[in-house]
Each structure stands twice: as C-alpha cells, then as structure tokens.
Enzyme design. Sequence first.
Site, PDB file in Angstrom:
ATOM      1  N   ARG A 279     -75.691 -12.897   3.947  1.00  0.00           N
ATOM      2  CA  ARG A 279     -76.754 -12.899   2.935  1.00  0.00           C
ATOM      3  C   ARG A 279     -77.745 -11.741   3.076  1.00  0.00           C
ATOM      4  O   ARG A 279     -78.595 -11.534   2.226  1.00  0.00           O
ATOM      5  CB  ARG A 279     -77.499 -14.246   2.969  1.00  0.00           C
TER       6      ARG A 279
ATOM      7  N   LYS B  93     -76.772  -8.390  11.173  1.00  0.00           N
ATOM      8  CA  LYS B  93     -78.104  -8.968  10.922  1.00  0.00           C
ATOM      9  C   LYS B  93     -79.068  -8.779  12.091  1.00  0.00           C
ATOM     10  O   LYS B  93     -80.218  -8.388  11.889  1.00  0.00           O
ATOM     11  CB  LYS B  93     -77.943 -10.457  10.614  1.00  0.00           C
TER      12      LYS B  93
ATOM     13  N   GLU C 297     -75.127 -32.403  10.219  1.00  0.00           N
ATOM     14  CA  GLU C 297     -75.161 -31.172   9.422  1.00  0.00           C
ATOM     15  C   GLU C 297     -75.380 -31.523   7.956  1.00  0.00           C
ATOM     16  O   GLU C 297     -74.927 -32.579   7.485  1.00  0.00           O
ATOM     17  CB  GLU C 297     -73.869 -30.387   9.603  1.00  0.00           C
TER      18      GLU C 297
ATOM     19  N   SER D 179    -107.497  35.578  10.613  1.00  0.00           N
ATOM     20  CA  SER D 179    -106.872  34.759   9.577  1.00  0.00           C
ATOM     21  C   SER D 179    -105.662  35.450   8.958  1.00  0.00           C
ATOM     22  O   SER D 179    -105.614  36.676   8.870  1.00  0.00           O
ATOM     23  CB  SER D 179    -107.885  34.470   8.469  1.00  0.00           C
TER      24      SER D 179
END
Length: 470
Positions: A23, A30, A164, A415
Amino acid sequence: MEKQEAETVNTTVVILAAGLGTRMKSKQAKVLHRAGGLPLVEHVVRAAKAVASPERIFVVTGHQAEAVEAALSNHGVQFARQTEQKGTGHALAQCAPKASGLDGLLMVLVGDAPLLTAETLVRLRDQQASTGTAGTLISTSVADPTGYGRVVLDDRGDVSAIVEHKACSPEQLKINVINSGIYCMRADLVWNNLKEIVPNPASGEYYLTDIFEILRKQSHRLGAMHLADPNELLGINTRVELAEADTILRARKRRALMLSGVTMEQPESVSIDMDVTIGQDTVLEPHVRLLGTTTIGEDCRIGAGTILDNMAVDGSVTIHPYSVLTQSHISTRAEIGPFARMRANSDVGEGAQVGNFAELKNTKIHAGAKAHHVGYLGDTEIGAKANIGAGTIVCNYDGVMKHKTKIGAGAFIGSNSTLVAPVEIGDDSYVAAGSVITHEVPSDALAFGRAHQTLKHGWVSNRRAKHPKK
Ligand code: UD1
Ligand code: MG
C-alpha cells in the site's frame, strides 16, 4: 519459570521487517521509508536497544533484504532472511537457528511501527518479567479496529484469544481492543511451540498469534499491557500514515529540545531530524530545517528558512535567514548569511563573516576573515582577517581539473576580482578591484590585473560637433 528481577533477565528482540508494504505504492521496501530523518526500521532498532544488546537483536529481512541490512549496518544487530513471506509466525521461525538457544525473554516487534518508545519496551519487559506469565502482548483501543486482530479477555483480564479481523464473529467485530502485534514472551515456550503453528486455512499464512492459543491450551496464562495512547503503535501502511508518523516524531524531538533549553519561534514550522543536537539558549527562527547529524552549540541564532544539513556549528554563531549550509563547520562567533551557501568540507573560523550570496565549497576561512557580498570561493584557503571584496570569483576548475587557491592572512581582494587557480596571494597583499589574477602575488604587494583606464578629455563635445543632431 519463576518471577524474575527485570534488570537481570536476558531479553532477545526479533523485529519483523520482511514485508514489501504494497500500500506504500513504492519501489522501495516500506521499512526503508524515512520518518524523522531515519528509516522506519531504524527507529525500532534504536528502541530495542533499551532492552537488548545488539547481538540479541534480530531483524527479519526479505524484500530488499540487502538494502535493509545495509541501512542498519552501524547497529551491530543480527539478521535472518525470510525469502518468501508466509506470515508472522513463519517470519519469527527464520530466527530459530541463531536465536532459539537464547534464554530469558523474547520480544517480537514490527519494523513498520516507528513511534514505539524505549520506555514502553522497558515497561513491557518489566511487566512480563514480574508476572511470570507465558507472555504479554501490547493492546490498545482504537476508534476503527478494521483490519486488526481483536483481543478477547477473560474474567480475570488474561488474554483468552486473538481473533484476526477476517475470522471475527459479528460480536467480536465490535471489540475495539486490538492486538498491536508486539509481544514479550518466555523464549523457551515460544521456541518449543513455534512449530505447532499450522497454516491458516483461509490465507495459508503461519500466524504468530496462534501461539497464544497453543500456549493457553497448555494452561499457560497470557497477559495484555494496555496502552492508553494508540499513537505509539501506529503502523505505517500508506504514505499518509508515513507523514503522520513523521509529524509525531518531529513534534517529540522539538518538545525534548525545548525542554532542554532551546527556544523555537513558531515551533510547528521547524523541522528537526532525530539525531540533531542543540545547545542551551540557542534560538531557532520559523521554518528552520535541521537535518542529519547537525550539531549546534549554545547561544546561537539560526535565521528563518535556514537549512543546515550535517553541519557542525559551534557556540554563539549567528546564521541569518535563508542560508543553505551542508557538511561544513562554523566556529564560535562567526556570522553567516543571509542567503549564504556552504557546500561540503568548508570551515569558517572564529568570528569570520560570510555574507549574502557567497558560496563556499571545500574552503577554509580562518578567524576574523570576511567575505561579505556575492562570490564563489571554491577549493580555497583564506588567511585570518583577510577581506574578500564583493563579487570575488575563484576559478577553481579549468574544465578538466580542480585547483587550489591560497589567500594570505590580512590580504585584501578588491571587488569583482577573478582568481584563476592554482594561484597564491601573499599575506597583507592587495589585489586591485576588477583584476584577473593568474600569477602569484607576493606578500605586501599590490597587484593590478586589469586594463589601465584611459581618459580623453572633451571627447563627447568634439563628437557632437562632428555629428550634430538632426
Ligand atoms: C498482525 C497481527 C494482528 C495485529 C496486527 C497489528 C498476525 C497474524 N496478526 O496482522 O493480530 O492486529 O499485526 O498491526 O500476526 N511480516 C514479515 N513476514 C511475513 C509477514 C509479515 O516480516 O511473512 C512482517 C511485516 O513486514 C510487518 C509485520 O510482520 O511488519 C506484521 O505483518 P502484517 O502482515 O502487517 O500483519 P497484520 O495482518 O497487520
Ligand atoms: Mg500490518
């Protein structure tokens, strides 16, 4: 087995982490997805270390086993491979060759529940050790128990069954006390009875939960430790739950840091990875992100929108807003940004200043030096108290190789200078503004590397006289 002193009981932990996590809709396993800056399974391993030494922690890997094992390689834990996912009971059985000889308690955790705290595991271990039952599961109550195994309790509060979801009767479906899938049991009883589990007729999987029934039939007592806050048991199945876990982990981290003396303005906007450390009286402005193993000393101010990634920041440093700084070190009292950029291996000395739109890469700036405005400083060493003018560019790359530049202490770079590496600028020397420097500038010298200015007095009016406007 008699009741035991919790501190003396040996505990083995098995973390089930072989599943793919369909999923998640991801190419990545995962448990490798990250929350709070760490892979999910690493949170579980860290918590497990509160109750077991690494040689007694086993992680069951399957999907992308090599990547999962690599992600945990620093922890010194053990691995068992489950090549085919045939259920939680089968997963645990894969550890038997290495773990079944280990005495004491066996704790079973899942790799996708990253919010479980070390304190809860210690409580579970202590409850199991002090009651002397065959095992204890963690239960909790949830508003929507769909999909979970339900915990059925008997009159004295013992667990009489775990049913379950798919096997629940209409009455049992109403039970909202669920099995977290986390257990602490007598190791000998588990290993002796694990082979009694048979495949579930409906799914063909070996359910670890069946061991409760097996042990109960042998007249063993089984207990539940009920957690009032189901958040800690959140198992990650989707990216939505991943984001929820991340939010909770980061909120915990901020809270711990604030309680230790760190100020956060709009804390919900601040994002901090788990391994970050911050000293007392440091202030984080809104939208700061602190990543990886970043460390920050005391009395710093970290400006709004700043990102520090694997940085080491000493005390009393000020970082102005929107600076993006990576893998570098900043010494005490230095001042950085706003809008500064530091890439890998840079080092800013005590009290040095790096201003807006300055980019540093592999560059060391010694104490008190300044690079205030706009520029690129790569593969460069800048001596103490040198001043780097606005727009100075170090050309460290010739298209093939990188070269080094050295700027001496007290040097002044005008600079918009261009320093073509490899090149060395001596101590206290000056480079005139707008120079392109390709050769060494010795100490105490002034180098011009630009065209001389030419003046033609009255040129404009002469020209107009020759070409009058029509
Ligand atoms: C399990 C419990 C259920 C509980 C729920 C809590 C069983 C039979 N049921 O159900 O009572 O309410 O957890 O979330 O145990 N895994 C493997 N190898 C496998 C199968 C699973 O490593 O072959 C790992 C998964 O990666 C996962 C964990 O074990 O991290 C749990 O497995 P999962 O399939 O999610 O079990 P649930 O059906 O949720
Ligand atoms: Mg699950």
